[in-house]
Design an enzyme around this catalytic site. Structure first.
Site, PDB file in Angstrom:
ATOM      1  N   GLY A  14      22.897  85.159  75.135  1.00 19.35           N
ATOM      2  CA  GLY A  14      24.049  84.499  75.723  1.00 19.35           C
ATOM      3  C   GLY A  14      25.240  84.344  74.803  1.00 19.35           C
ATOM      4  O   GLY A  14      26.140  83.562  75.094  1.00 19.35           O
ATOM      5  N   THR A  15      25.277  85.103  73.709  1.00 24.33           N
ATOM      6  CA  THR A  15      26.363  84.915  72.750  1.00 24.33           C
ATOM      7  C   THR A  15      27.496  85.915  72.914  1.00 24.33           C
ATOM      8  O   THR A  15      28.487  85.849  72.183  1.00 24.33           O
ATOM      9  CB  THR A  15      25.831  84.991  71.310  1.00 24.33           C
ATOM     10  OG1 THR A  15      25.173  86.255  71.114  1.00 24.33           O
ATOM     11  CG2 THR A  15      24.850  83.858  71.028  1.00 24.33           C
ATOM     12  N   SER A  16      27.372  86.849  73.850  1.00 20.75           N
ATOM     13  CA  SER A  16      28.454  87.799  74.103  1.00 20.75           C
ATOM     14  C   SER A  16      28.300  88.357  75.511  1.00 20.75           C
ATOM     15  O   SER A  16      27.285  88.141  76.179  1.00 20.75           O
ATOM     16  CB  SER A  16      28.436  88.953  73.083  1.00 20.75           C
ATOM     17  OG  SER A  16      27.271  89.756  73.255  1.00 20.75           O
ATOM     18  N   GLY A  17      29.328  89.080  75.966  1.00 16.21           N
ATOM     19  CA  GLY A  17      29.249  89.824  77.215  1.00 16.21           C
ATOM     20  C   GLY A  17      28.888  88.994  78.427  1.00 16.21           C
ATOM     21  O   GLY A  17      29.429  87.894  78.647  1.00 16.21           O
ATOM     22  N   ILE A  18      27.973  89.503  79.224  1.00 17.07           N
ATOM     23  CA  ILE A  18      27.594  88.876  80.485  1.00 17.07           C
ATOM     24  C   ILE A  18      26.994  87.494  80.262  1.00 17.07           C
ATOM     25  O   ILE A  18      27.288  86.546  80.992  1.00 17.07           O
ATOM     26  CB  ILE A  18      26.603  89.784  81.247  1.00 17.07           C
ATOM     27  CG1 ILE A  18      27.250  91.126  81.585  1.00 17.07           C
ATOM     28  CG2 ILE A  18      26.098  89.099  82.518  1.00 17.07           C
ATOM     29  CD1 ILE A  18      26.253  92.196  82.008  1.00 17.07           C
ATOM     30  N   GLY A  19      26.147  87.371  79.251  1.00 14.13           N
ATOM     31  CA  GLY A  19      25.523  86.078  78.977  1.00 14.13           C
ATOM     32  C   GLY A  19      26.529  85.011  78.614  1.00 14.13           C
ATOM     33  O   GLY A  19      26.461  83.874  79.091  1.00 14.13           O
ATOM     34  N   SER A 137      19.321  97.259  85.076  1.00 18.73           N
ATOM     35  CA  SER A 137      20.373  98.253  84.847  1.00 18.73           C
ATOM     36  C   SER A 137      20.289  99.324  85.918  1.00 18.73           C
ATOM     37  O   SER A 137      19.196  99.649  86.407  1.00 18.73           O
ATOM     38  CB  SER A 137      20.198  98.907  83.469  1.00 18.73           C
ATOM     39  OG  SER A 137      21.034 100.047  83.343  1.00 18.73           O
ATOM     40  N   TYR A 150      15.309 103.743  77.613  1.00 19.89           N
ATOM     41  CA  TYR A 150      15.988 102.553  78.117  1.00 19.89           C
ATOM     42  C   TYR A 150      15.790 102.407  79.621  1.00 19.89           C
ATOM     43  O   TYR A 150      15.430 101.323  80.112  1.00 19.89           O
ATOM     44  CB  TYR A 150      17.474 102.652  77.786  1.00 19.89           C
ATOM     45  CG  TYR A 150      18.333 101.569  78.395  1.00 19.89           C
ATOM     46  CD1 TYR A 150      18.321 100.282  77.892  1.00 19.89           C
ATOM     47  CD2 TYR A 150      19.191 101.858  79.466  1.00 19.89           C
ATOM     48  CE1 TYR A 150      19.138  99.293  78.439  1.00 19.89           C
ATOM     49  CE2 TYR A 150      20.005 100.882  80.016  1.00 19.89           C
ATOM     50  CZ  TYR A 150      19.973  99.604  79.509  1.00 19.89           C
ATOM     51  OH  TYR A 150      20.767  98.624  80.058  1.00 19.89           O
TER      52      TYR A 150
END
Length: 248
Positions: A14-19, A137, A150
């Site tokens: 949760g420290t970047s992007g979507i989170g 994804s 992936y």
């Protein structure tokens, strides 16, 4: 705004992007939020951006010991949870013939094994009637070169959403997945450190997308919160948020 007032949420990754975008929306709505990340720079940046009201915790989403510690911390901070958002993950691009065992293991440890045990260890804290959202994804439904490991890991995660949904149904816990297509987040730079390659792939993906653009982290966060709190008669679903990438 008090839309999420009283809600208690853990966001793994949760420290970047979507989170991070999801955390901001929740905090703006009055929720109590704990986010996790791995890099100290990311943790410091997230704490500065979302402020002292959020709890920012160093935790490796691949580590069962860290997940145990995270469950203990969440219990100590919140007692119970209304939402667990398992968002940690990234892709490594590699042709089939160049995919090493280490790359394969990295993709499955972070994108499948880690989320499986995150749900195992934190779901006991989720209040009856609460929610789990997983980030899958579009690579799990499209045949995409260079992303075999992936895509396979995310396909496993998509199936986990169904299995978790069935198993947690007696507690009224809904489990769903949000499936991003090409999205404008810092993950692209991490998965493609070669800037020329990143620019080339980005242009190709944008042109191939029916809407001719990338999604934003905020658009994905809106879908996450819909699944988490508004979609009260939906469970086991994977919701594509991809500009039609997987549908048209």
């Amino acid at each position: 705004m008090d839309r999420y007032k009283g809600k208690k949420v853990v966001i793994i990754g949760g420290t970047s992007g979507i989170g991070l975008a999801t955390a901001k929306m929740l905090l703006d709505g009055g929720a109590r939020v704990l986010v996790t990340g791995r890099s100290q720079a990311g943790l410091d940046s997230a704490q500065e951006e979302i402020g002292k009201d959020a709890i920012v915790v160093s935790s490796d989403a691949r580590s069962l010991a860290d997940l145990d510690a995270l469950a203990d911390r969440a219990k100590a901070e919140f007692g119970t949870l209304d939402l667990l958002f398992v968002n940690a993950g990234f892709s490594l691009f590699a042709p089939l013939e160049q995919t090493t065992e280490a790359t394969f293991d990295e993709m499955f440890n972070l994108n499948a094994k880690g989320p499986f045990f995150a749900v195992q260890k934190l779901s006991p804290l989720i209040t009856d009637g609460g929610s789990i959202v997983l980030t899958t994804s579009t690579a799990n439904v499209k045949g995409m070169p260079l992303l075999a490991a992936y895509g396979g890991a995310k396909a496993a995660l998509r199936n986990f959403a169904r299995m978790f949904a069935a198993e947690l149904l007696p507690r009224g816990i809904r489990v769903n997945a949000v499936s991003p297509g090409p999205t404008d987040t810092p993950i692209a730079g991490k998965s493609m450190p070669d800037k020329d390659l990143e620019a080339q792939v980005t242009a190709q993906l944008r042109e191939a997308n029916p809407m001719k653009r990338f999604g934003t982290a905020e658009e994905l966060a809106t879908a996450v919160l819909f699944l988490a709190f508004d979609a009260t008669f939906i469970t086991g679903l994977e919701l594509p948020v991809d500009g039609g990438w997987s549908q048209l």
